[in-house]
Write a protein that holds these residues in place. Structure first.
Motif, PDB file in Angstrom:
ATOM      1  N   LEU A   1     -12.157  -0.475  57.140  1.00 43.33           N
ATOM      2  CA  LEU A   1     -11.356   0.227  58.044  1.00 43.33           C
ATOM      3  C   LEU A   1     -12.078   0.410  59.176  1.00 43.33           C
ATOM      4  O   LEU A   1     -11.980   0.447  60.433  1.00 43.33           O
ATOM      5  CB  LEU A   1     -10.690   1.542  57.442  1.00 43.33           C
ATOM      6  CG  LEU A   1      -9.792   2.097  58.462  1.00 43.33           C
ATOM      7  CD1 LEU A   1      -8.766   1.368  59.088  1.00 43.33           C
ATOM      8  CD2 LEU A   1      -9.290   3.597  57.861  1.00 43.33           C
ATOM      9  N   GLN A   2     -13.509   1.138  59.101  1.00 47.30           N
ATOM     10  CA  GLN A   2     -14.250   1.668  60.213  1.00 47.30           C
ATOM     11  C   GLN A   2     -14.507   0.309  61.074  1.00 47.30           C
ATOM     12  O   GLN A   2     -14.475   0.428  62.270  1.00 47.30           O
ATOM     13  CB  GLN A   2     -15.632   2.384  59.576  1.00 47.30           C
ATOM     14  CG  GLN A   2     -16.622   2.606  60.536  1.00 47.30           C
ATOM     15  CD  GLN A   2     -17.796   3.131  60.044  1.00 47.30           C
ATOM     16  OE1 GLN A   2     -18.118   3.264  58.864  1.00 47.30           O
ATOM     17  NE2 GLN A   2     -18.569   3.949  60.890  1.00 47.30           N
ATOM     18  N   LEU A   3     -15.087  -0.635  60.307  1.00 49.03           N
ATOM     19  CA  LEU A   3     -15.534  -1.843  61.320  1.00 49.03           C
ATOM     20  C   LEU A   3     -14.315  -2.492  61.868  1.00 49.03           C
ATOM     21  O   LEU A   3     -14.377  -3.015  62.955  1.00 49.03           O
ATOM     22  CB  LEU A   3     -15.992  -2.982  60.195  1.00 49.03           C
ATOM     23  CG  LEU A   3     -17.575  -2.469  59.769  1.00 49.03           C
ATOM     24  CD1 LEU A   3     -18.109  -3.555  58.886  1.00 49.03           C
ATOM     25  CD2 LEU A   3     -18.617  -2.180  61.101  1.00 49.03           C
ATOM     26  N   GLY A   4     -13.251  -2.377  61.178  1.00 49.36           N
ATOM     27  CA  GLY A   4     -11.809  -2.773  61.675  1.00 49.36           C
ATOM     28  C   GLY A   4     -11.435  -2.156  63.085  1.00 49.36           C
ATOM     29  O   GLY A   4     -11.106  -2.736  63.945  1.00 49.36           O
TER      30      GLY A   4
ATOM     31  N   PRO B   1     -10.637 -12.769  69.953  1.00 51.55           N
ATOM     32  CA  PRO B   1     -10.997 -11.712  68.885  1.00 51.55           C
ATOM     33  C   PRO B   1     -11.803 -12.500  67.704  1.00 51.55           C
ATOM     34  O   PRO B   1     -12.536 -11.522  66.974  1.00 51.55           O
ATOM     35  CB  PRO B   1      -9.609 -11.407  68.289  1.00 51.55           C
ATOM     36  CG  PRO B   1      -8.577 -11.693  69.315  1.00 51.55           C
ATOM     37  CD  PRO B   1      -8.963 -12.788  69.919  1.00 51.55           C
ATOM     38  N   GLY B   2     -11.700 -13.757  67.700  1.00 51.33           N
ATOM     39  CA  GLY B   2     -12.547 -14.452  66.718  1.00 51.33           C
ATOM     40  C   GLY B   2     -14.105 -14.525  67.192  1.00 51.33           C
ATOM     41  O   GLY B   2     -15.099 -15.112  66.371  1.00 51.33           O
ATOM     42  N   ASN B   3     -14.309 -14.156  68.128  1.00 50.57           N
ATOM     43  CA  ASN B   3     -15.922 -14.298  68.782  1.00 50.57           C
ATOM     44  C   ASN B   3     -16.947 -13.053  68.352  1.00 50.57           C
ATOM     45  O   ASN B   3     -17.723 -12.739  68.963  1.00 50.57           O
ATOM     46  CB  ASN B   3     -15.647 -14.286  70.404  1.00 50.57           C
ATOM     47  CG  ASN B   3     -17.148 -14.624  71.035  1.00 50.57           C
ATOM     48  OD1 ASN B   3     -17.554 -15.688  70.408  1.00 50.57           O
ATOM     49  ND2 ASN B   3     -17.580 -14.036  71.987  1.00 50.57           N
TER      50      ASN B   3
ATOM     51  N   ARG C   1      -7.855 -12.869  62.965  1.00 46.59           N
ATOM     52  CA  ARG C   1      -6.646 -12.247  63.811  1.00 46.59           C
ATOM     53  C   ARG C   1      -5.661 -11.492  62.872  1.00 46.59           C
ATOM     54  O   ARG C   1      -5.492 -10.424  63.023  1.00 46.59           O
ATOM     55  CB  ARG C   1      -5.816 -13.235  64.677  1.00 46.59           C
ATOM     56  CG  ARG C   1      -6.712 -13.929  65.793  1.00 46.59           C
ATOM     57  CD  ARG C   1      -5.582 -15.002  66.355  1.00 46.59           C
ATOM     58  NE  ARG C   1      -6.373 -15.699  67.497  1.00 46.59           N
ATOM     59  CZ  ARG C   1      -6.512 -15.319  68.819  1.00 46.59           C
ATOM     60  NH1 ARG C   1      -5.896 -14.091  68.906  1.00 46.59           N
ATOM     61  NH2 ARG C   1      -7.055 -15.840  69.689  1.00 46.59           N
ATOM     62  N   GLU C   2      -5.766 -12.060  61.792  1.00 47.21           N
ATOM     63  CA  GLU C   2      -4.804 -11.402  60.695  1.00 47.21           C
ATOM     64  C   GLU C   2      -5.194  -9.953  60.255  1.00 47.21           C
ATOM     65  O   GLU C   2      -4.564  -9.012  60.287  1.00 47.21           O
ATOM     66  CB  GLU C   2      -4.719 -12.161  59.405  1.00 47.21           C
ATOM     67  CG  GLU C   2      -3.840 -13.515  59.530  1.00 47.21           C
ATOM     68  CD  GLU C   2      -4.591 -14.592  60.253  1.00 47.21           C
ATOM     69  OE1 GLU C   2      -5.881 -14.467  60.401  1.00 47.21           O
ATOM     70  OE2 GLU C   2      -3.813 -15.214  60.770  1.00 47.21           O
TER      71      GLU C   2
ATOM     72  N   THR D   1      -5.295  -4.000  60.521  1.00 51.27           N
ATOM     73  CA  THR D   1      -6.019  -2.718  60.905  1.00 51.27           C
ATOM     74  C   THR D   1      -5.211  -1.917  61.672  1.00 51.27           C
ATOM     75  O   THR D   1      -4.838  -0.940  61.502  1.00 51.27           O
ATOM     76  CB  THR D   1      -7.296  -2.898  61.513  1.00 51.27           C
ATOM     77  OG1 THR D   1      -8.177  -3.815  60.490  1.00 51.27           O
ATOM     78  CG2 THR D   1      -8.126  -1.815  62.023  1.00 51.27           C
ATOM     79  N   ARG D   2      -4.440  -2.654  62.710  1.00 51.62           N
ATOM     80  CA  ARG D   2      -3.744  -1.734  63.696  1.00 51.62           C
ATOM     81  C   ARG D   2      -2.490  -1.165  62.875  1.00 51.62           C
ATOM     82  O   ARG D   2      -2.044   0.042  62.928  1.00 51.62           O
ATOM     83  CB  ARG D   2      -3.200  -2.673  64.733  1.00 51.62           C
ATOM     84  CG  ARG D   2      -2.288  -2.201  65.668  1.00 51.62           C
ATOM     85  CD  ARG D   2      -1.888  -3.104  66.957  1.00 51.62           C
ATOM     86  NE  ARG D   2      -1.217  -2.466  67.854  1.00 51.62           N
ATOM     87  CZ  ARG D   2       0.231  -2.198  67.487  1.00 51.62           C
ATOM     88  NH1 ARG D   2       0.897  -2.350  66.501  1.00 51.62           N
ATOM     89  NH2 ARG D   2       0.988  -1.461  68.543  1.00 51.62           N
ATOM     90  N   ASP D   3      -1.900  -2.154  62.067  1.00 50.47           N
ATOM     91  CA  ASP D   3      -0.876  -1.517  61.206  1.00 50.47           C
ATOM     92  C   ASP D   3      -1.105  -0.450  60.178  1.00 50.47           C
ATOM     93  O   ASP D   3      -0.316   0.635  60.241  1.00 50.47           O
ATOM     94  CB  ASP D   3       0.085  -2.663  60.353  1.00 50.47           C
ATOM     95  CG  ASP D   3       0.741  -3.773  61.324  1.00 50.47           C
ATOM     96  OD1 ASP D   3       0.786  -3.684  62.675  1.00 50.47           O
ATOM     97  OD2 ASP D   3       0.845  -4.946  60.814  1.00 50.47           O
ATOM     98  N   PHE D   4      -2.217  -0.540  59.521  1.00 44.81           N
ATOM     99  CA  PHE D   4      -2.797   0.593  58.699  1.00 44.81           C
ATOM    100  C   PHE D   4      -2.872   1.633  59.306  1.00 44.81           C
ATOM    101  O   PHE D   4      -2.669   2.959  58.881  1.00 44.81           O
ATOM    102  CB  PHE D   4      -3.982  -0.197  58.029  1.00 44.81           C
ATOM    103  CG  PHE D   4      -4.374   0.707  56.999  1.00 44.81           C
ATOM    104  CD1 PHE D   4      -3.927   0.893  55.704  1.00 44.81           C
ATOM    105  CD2 PHE D   4      -5.427   1.820  57.108  1.00 44.81           C
ATOM    106  CE1 PHE D   4      -4.463   1.831  54.647  1.00 44.81           C
ATOM    107  CE2 PHE D   4      -6.037   2.931  56.325  1.00 44.81           C
ATOM    108  CZ  PHE D   4      -5.394   2.633  55.091  1.00 44.81           C
TER     109      PHE D   4
END
Length: 376
Positions: free
Chosen positions: A144-147, A162-164, A184-185, A190-193
């Motif tokens: 979660l932290q890295l996310g 975002p893949g960069n 991207r998923e 992460t955003r939803d969580f």
């Protein structure tokens, strides 16, 4: 706020690594990094709250020397001039709108280090860890932290792919870095969580109910005296009442009984071994004593390797009847299968002989008997 030695250790090591990658105008040498660490250790160690004051000198020496070892090994493997560091201890503030509630939340934090590969243009988010445990790459992908760090930087630079990005945890005690490339998923997850967690916190705030969630990190928490999980341990003597004394006695009684039960289980295991050995030597199936008699029964217990039997159950069209693979269901189903299928499945059968001792108490007369629970 008072801090334990592990927290202070982590803070000083992080500061020394931050200093190591600062170029003013040259990068510091290893000796300069060690001097920085030593100076800050002397300053900060005075504020440490020691869990065992009698071991303060020994524990402080151990942590200090571990920090020296960590920094020397890290410097040897990561000379600062070999990296293109974009940002050190970079602060971020992420605006996160929640479409369901119509509220916008702000997440703020600090990223230990952000590198950029000058050849590929790829960014690497690096977080230092002073703990011992190294997670698997699968766990790291869901960190979660890295996310959140990844989410923050993609929000800072919305035109960037975002893949960069690569996200990494550097485990200093092992001098190893574990990295993943988030998808991207992962970003969406992460955003939803985070939003789901915020909604849960808001509901707890509304209900006034925050159930404690104990973990190995509790020992580092400065709010134990306020926490329902720990507050009783820190209750001041002058605030205790008769109810507290009654509870203390109940707790003592509970552990006394538990200790007695554990001791009895151990003793029963020793008695069982003595009885079995004697009965085998004397070729007896039952032994008699003042309190009654004990009978030895040998039972056969059969189990089938369900996973290996799966192809044959599927070919017979009955796998769905087993549902979640269960030996008990399979035993019941076996007799209804065609004989060739039964033969194949029985190849995976294992038999285990279980010896059971059944005690029987005598009450009054010779025929007045009472059976007890089994001793397996």
């Amino acid at each position: 706020m008072p801090k334990g030695v592990a927290a202070v250790f982590g803070t000083i090591v992080h500061s020394a690594l931050n200093y190591m990658f600062e170029r003013n105008p040259l990068y510091p040498t290893l000796d300069e990094v060690i001097d920085f660490y030593t100076t800050h250790w002397k300053e900060k160690s005075e504020s440490i709250v020691w869990s065992s004051p009698d071991r303060k000198e020994q524990e402080e020496k151990m942590y200090f020397e571990e920090g020296l070892s960590v920094l020397k090994n890290f410097y040897k493997k990561n000379q600062p001039w070999m990296f293109n560091v974009v940002e050190l201890e970079g602060r971020f503030s992420l605006e996160l709108p929640d479409e369901k509630s119509g509220t916008t939340h702000t997440l703020a934090g600090i990223i230990d280090r952000l590198d950029k590969d000058p050849e590929t243009g790829r960014y690497e988010i690096i977080d230092y860890k002073t703990g011992k445990r190294m997670p698997s790459e699968a766990e790291l992908a869901e960190n979660l932290q890295l996310g959140v760090y990844h989410l923050a930087l993609t929000a800072r630079w919305p035109s960037m792919d975002p893949g960069n990005f690569t996200t990494s945890l550097y485990f200093l005690k092992h001098n190893e870095k574990v990295s993943v490339v988030p998808s991207r998923e992962t970003l969406v997850h992460t955003r939803d969580f985070v939003l789901k967690t915020i909604r849960e916190i808001e509901k707890h705030l509304q209900d006034g109910n925050f159930p404690p969630m104990p973990s190995p990190l509790c020992g580092w928490c400065s709010y134990q005296k306020l926490c329902p999980m720990w507050a009783h341990e820190f209750k001041e003597e002058e605030t205790r009442t008769a109810s507290d004394a009654e509870v203390a006695e109940a707790i003592r009684g509970f552990f006394d009984i538990k200790k007695s039960d554990d001791k009895n289980k151990k003793r029963l295991a020793e008695i069982r071994a003595t009885l079995l050995q004697y009965m085998q030597q004397e070729n007896l199936a039952r032994v008699f004593g003042e309190g009654g008699y004990i009978t030895k029964n040998v039972q056969e217990r059969i189990s089938i390797d369900v996973e290996r039997a799966e192809p044959f159950l599927k070919s017979a069209g009955v796998w769905e009847q087993v549902l979640e693979p269960s030996e008990k269901k399979l035993q019941t189903l076996l007799s209804s299968l065609p004989e060739p299928i039964q033969e194949e499945i029985l190849k995976f059968e294992t038999k285990k002989m279980i010896t059971v001792l059944k005690p029987t108490k005598k009450k009054g007369g010779a025929d007045d008997e009472e059976e007890d629970s089994l001793l397996v």
